[in-house]
Design an enzyme around this catalytic site. Structure first.
Site, short mmCIF file in Angstrom:
data_model
loop_
_atom_site.label_atom_id
_atom_site.label_comp_id
_atom_site.label_asym_id
_atom_site.label_seq_id
_atom_site.Cartn_x
_atom_site.Cartn_y
_atom_site.Cartn_z
NE ARG A 2 -3.92 0.48 1.84
CZ ARG A 2 -5.14 0.46 2.36
NH1 ARG A 2 -5.40 1.14 3.45
NH2 ARG A 2 -6.09 -0.25 1.79
CG HIS A 10 -8.25 -0.16 -3.15
ND1 HIS A 10 -7.47 -1.26 -2.82
CD2 HIS A 10 -8.92 0.16 -2.00
CE1 HIS A 10 -7.65 -1.57 -1.56
NE2 HIS A 10 -8.52 -0.74 -1.03
CD GLN A 22 -12.84 -2.24 -1.44
OE1 GLN A 22 -12.10 -2.20 -0.47
NE2 GLN A 22 -14.04 -2.79 -1.38
CG ASP A 27 -13.72 5.73 -1.24
OD1 ASP A 27 -13.74 5.54 0.00
OD2 ASP A 27 -12.66 5.78 -1.90
N1 NVA Z 1 -10.13 6.33 -1.47
C1 NVA Z 1 -9.78 5.90 -0.14
C2 NVA Z 1 -9.96 4.43 -0.02
C3 NVA Z 1 -9.66 3.84 1.33
C4 NVA Z 1 -9.80 2.37 1.38
C5 NVA Z 1 -8.34 6.30 0.16
O1 NVA Z 1 -7.48 6.20 -0.72
O2 NVA Z 1 -8.07 6.75 1.28
N1 CP Z 2 -11.26 -0.72 1.96
C1 CP Z 2 -10.01 -0.72 2.46
O1 CP Z 2 -9.02 -0.89 1.73
O2 CP Z 2 -9.95 -0.56 3.80
P1 CP Z 2 -8.63 -0.34 4.66
O3 CP Z 2 -8.09 1.03 4.35
O4 CP Z 2 -9.11 -0.48 6.08
O5 CP Z 2 -7.64 -1.41 4.30
#
Ligand code: NVA
Ligand code: CP
Length: 304
Positions: free
Chosen positions: A101, A128, A131, A220
């Site tokens: 990540r 992502h 997801q 989101d």
């Molecule tokens: N769009 C959000 C998704 C979190 C799972 C982010 O990047 O923070």
């Molecule tokens: N949806 C998702 O990726 O959640 P986290 O940020 O908790 O991993």
């Protein structure tokens, strides 16, 4: 040949279809005693916080018989200037695969270029894809087919939205995105998806129009990780893009509501909708576990 999963389209349509079928079997408890990751170490690297990604990967790896090693850059020599390339070369000697990540998608690509093990995108600023696998599984579970399915995405055209676009193109469902000007999804991802998709991928402004006759509505957070400095401006400009009871009235009676979580309750979605009868968000969160197990099996099936 090592396989990476940096974006959904790193797998073919047939592979994604097989992966979703396998995830559904795993969820049903089929082959619960099979341990394809015995003796294998999977790295989990986090530049940003995580609840679902971290715990579902860690639990899934354990269930498949493997060992997960979690790390953050501050614990590694990366923090003292060791390069991504040297880190990738080194970790490739210990691990059988790594999930990462990162803030920047380029970091992932640079790591992947220098590693000899599969690299899985566990969220970057651009995509992502893990997801999107869970989202696709949830849609299939709740609606039975992608054929003719209409998904509305309402809000910020962010990393989650970009991967949904790639999912729509590969799997053939229709996707309508409602966002304010300046919050559109990544233009090259959109263009490429439109060029290959069997379904429609539309970007428009009015959330009610997007939600019109939708089978599923997705949102989101308005402020993604790393965008905190723009928070107030983004919240102001996205305020009319909330998923609430009124918006659901535009969609089909049996509409399902998805959210990748974590949610900012009262911003992009109301408590009433998130906790209401249309919400499938915790099934969706659970499906991260099953799809990622199927993904690991697929990427590591012929590797030692
Ligand atoms: N769009 C959000 C998704 C979190 C799972 C982010 O990047 O923070
Ligand atoms: N949806 C998702 O990726 O959640 P986290 O940020 O908790 O991993």
């Amino acid at each position: 040949m090592k396989r990476n999963f940096l974006k959904l389209t790193d797998l073919t349509k047939d592979e994604i279809t097989a992966l979703l079928r396998r995830a559904i079997d795993l969820k049903a408890g089929k082959d619960a005693n099979l341990c394809p990751l015995i003796g294998r170490n999977i790295g989990l690297f986090f530049e940003k916080p995580s609840t679902r990604t971290r715990v579902s990967f860690e639990a899934g790896i354990y269930q498949l018989g493997g060992n997960a090693i979690c790390m953050t850059p501050s614990e590694l020599q990366l923090n003292r200037g060791e390069t991504i390339a040297d880190t990738a070369r080194t970790l490739s000697r210990y691990l059988n695969a790594i999930m990462m990540r990162t803030f920047s998608h380029e970091t992932l690509e640079a790591f992947a270029m220098h590693s000899s093990i599969p690299v899985i995108n566990g969220l970057s600023d651009l995509r992502h894809p893990c997801q999107a696998l869970a989202d696709a599984m949830t849609l299939l579970e709740k609606k039975g087919t992608f054929e003719g399915l209409k998904l509305a995405y309402v809000g910020d055209g962010n990393n989650v939205c970009n991967s949904l676009i790639e999912a729509a193109a590969v799997l053939g469902f229709n996707l309508t995105i409602a966002c304010p000007e300046g919050f559109e999804p990544h233009s090259a991802i959109l263009e490429e998806a439109r060029a290959t998709s069997r379904g429609e991928i539309i970007v428009l402004r009015d959330p009610r129009e997007a939600a019109g006759m939708a089978d599923a509505i997705y949102t989101d957070v308005w402020v993604s990780m790393g965008q905190e400095k723009d928070a107030e401006d983004k919240k102001k400009r996205l305020k009319d893009y909330q998923i609430n009871a009124k918006l659901l009235e535009c969609s089909k009676k049996d509409v399902v509501v998805l959210h990748c979580l974590p949610a900012h309750r009262g911003e992009e979605i109301t408590d009433g909708v998130l906790d209401g009868p249309h919400s499938v968000v915790f099934d969706q969160a659970e499906n991260r576990l099953h799809t990622q197990k199927a993904l690991l099996e697929m990427l590591l099936s012929d590797r030692q």
